[in-house]
Enzyme design. Structure first.
Site, short mmCIF file in Angstrom:
data_model
loop_
_atom_site.label_atom_id
_atom_site.label_comp_id
_atom_site.label_asym_id
_atom_site.label_seq_id
_atom_site.Cartn_x
_atom_site.Cartn_y
_atom_site.Cartn_z
N SER A 183 39.85 43.02 37.71
CA SER A 183 38.87 42.07 38.89
C SER A 183 38.45 43.21 39.89
O SER A 183 39.00 44.14 40.14
CB SER A 183 40.05 41.25 39.40
OG SER A 183 39.48 40.80 40.79
N SER A 184 37.41 42.68 40.65
CA SER A 184 36.69 43.53 41.55
C SER A 184 37.92 43.53 42.92
O SER A 184 37.57 44.46 43.68
CB SER A 184 35.44 43.06 42.00
OG SER A 184 35.78 41.61 42.44
N CYS A 185 38.75 43.03 42.99
CA CYS A 185 39.91 43.02 43.87
C CYS A 185 40.71 44.43 43.89
O CYS A 185 41.32 44.63 44.73
CB CYS A 185 40.65 41.80 44.36
SG CYS A 185 41.84 41.46 42.93
N TYR A 244 48.28 40.96 43.13
CA TYR A 244 47.33 40.95 41.81
C TYR A 244 46.56 42.11 41.67
O TYR A 244 46.53 42.58 40.56
CB TYR A 244 46.47 39.69 42.07
CG TYR A 244 45.60 39.45 40.75
CD1 TYR A 244 45.92 38.84 39.68
CD2 TYR A 244 43.82 39.72 40.86
CE1 TYR A 244 45.05 38.54 38.75
CE2 TYR A 244 43.10 39.48 40.01
CZ TYR A 244 43.63 38.88 38.72
OH TYR A 244 42.84 38.87 37.69
N LYS A 263 46.62 44.90 38.42
CA LYS A 263 45.39 45.11 37.72
C LYS A 263 44.98 46.63 37.83
O LYS A 263 44.49 47.17 36.91
CB LYS A 263 44.17 44.23 38.37
CG LYS A 263 44.11 42.71 37.89
CD LYS A 263 44.21 42.75 36.34
CE LYS A 263 44.24 41.49 35.75
NZ LYS A 263 44.41 41.33 34.50
N HIS A 314 39.51 29.02 42.34
CA HIS A 314 38.50 29.92 43.04
C HIS A 314 37.70 29.03 44.17
O HIS A 314 37.49 27.80 43.70
CB HIS A 314 37.94 30.78 42.09
CG HIS A 314 38.85 31.99 41.78
ND1 HIS A 314 39.38 31.68 40.55
CD2 HIS A 314 39.06 33.17 42.29
CE1 HIS A 314 40.17 32.86 40.24
NE2 HIS A 314 40.10 33.61 41.21
#
Ligand code: GFB
Length: 321
Positions: free
Chosen positions: A111-113, A140, A144, A183
């Protein structure tokens, strides 16, 4: 480094095939000359022995790892242990079982997070681990990041061709429309729909409306995953997005226009904004020759049609236990 991996005639396991991302990958793989494998609910990917036994008996050649505990900003903030533990266990178990079973190629979805909260925009892959994470989803994100590192470590130590792709915020059919755990995009579609048909004058949008996000339709992501499986072989994450963002207020207006809700937006500043900007630099992926096809306006219209047809099914609660 790029390479080519041929999916033809291969046994391809899609982990997480019931989710929005996994089901999109299964749909996309129907266009390929390969055999798609999925595991039943009894194979809990957090349980090492179950995962190892499943790999030993099914012997997949390739793996798309789309299984994850996912959720929106509030779910991430509310269930830190489950977001961290479940995702760590799923990644570690699937990656180790894939190595033991001699899987030839594996793509892990992150994920971009994973990138620092204050990363320069658009965010390049080299921003990884250069600064502190966004607080609302750091658990999270850490899980990841561990997934990216597992792929890199298995490449370095065992020579496994395991790659990791970092998608931007995703949306599409089969999304979670639960207003607490979802989301932003599915939440806004449902809220606008309910406001319109409930005759409301206003619709609540969390936060200030100022944060900016980039959105990619999950069918574009699935296409990118197949593309990367075939053409990409390197350590480190590779970004998947469209490279364009908009503010949450602009997104809400776009959703309202699509749904036909003409009331006003009420911004609830008691809810978190999260990171203020998160747009990916997708030049590495673009340079390999991949582009998204589904524009945001068209994508929202498609998802709203899907919601109208099967909304009752999609309005599901999938809060962690
Ligand atoms: O999509 P979202 O939940 O996740 O929220 P993140 C994006 C932005 O939309 C935030 C605002 O600024 C929210 O405050 N927002 C406005 C809403 N109205 C709503 C609403 O009704 N529901 C929701 N959910 N948001 C997630 C991460 O971050 O992004 C995950 O928590 C993952 O780890 C995912 O990385 C892609 O973009 O903030």
């Amino acid at each position: 480094m790029t390479g080519t991996y041929d999916l033809s005639g291969k046994r391809v396991y899609v982990a997480g095939h019931r989710g929005m991302v996994g089901s999109a990958i299964v749909r996309r793989l129907a266009q390929e000359d390969c055999e798609v494998l999925t595991a039943g609910r009894e194979v809990d990917l957090r349980e090492q022995a179950l995962v190892r036994d499943w790999f030993a008996s099914e012997r997949p050649d390739a793996v798309f790892m789309a299984a994850a505990r996912v959720g929106g900003i509030l779910a991430n903030d509310s269930y830190p242990a489950q977001f961290l533990y479940d995702n760590l266990m799923i990644e570690a178990n699937v990656i180790e079982a894939a190595r033991q079973a001699g899987v030839g190629k594996l793509l892990m979805l992150g994920s971009s997070c994973i990138y620092p909260r204050e990363a320069a925009q658009p965010i390049t892959e080299s921003a990884l681990l250069t600064g502190p994470l966004e607080q609302t989803n750091k658990w999270y994100a850490v899980a990841k990041i561990a997934g990216v590192m597992l792929c890199d470590a298995y490449r370095a130590e065992y020579g496994c061709d395991f790659i990791s792709a970092m998608p931007t915020n995703l949306y599409g059919p089969g999304d979670n429309f639960d207003l607490v755990t979802s989301h932003v995009l599915p939440a806004l579609i449902r809220k606008a729909h309910e406001a319109k048909f409930g005759g409301a004058q206003t619709m609540t949008v969390w936060g200030s409306g100022l944060p900016r996000r980039e959105f990619l339709h999950v069918d574009d992501l699935a296409d990118a995953c197949v593309f990367l499986m075939r053409h990409h072989s390197a350590a480190g994450p590779i970004n998947v997005g469209c490279g364009k963002d908009l503010s949450i207020a602009e997104l809400a207006q776009l959703v309202c226009a699509t749904v036909g809700f003409e009331g006003t937006l009420d911004f609830d500043r008691g809810r978190p904004d999260g990171t203020m900007r998160k747009v990916l630099d997708v030049s590495r992926l673009t340079a390999l020759g991949w582009q998204p096809r589904i524009g945001l306006q068209d994508g929202i219209a498609r998802v709203y049609q899907d919601f109208l047809v099967s909304g009752a099914r999609h309005v599901r609660f999938d809060r962690p236990a």
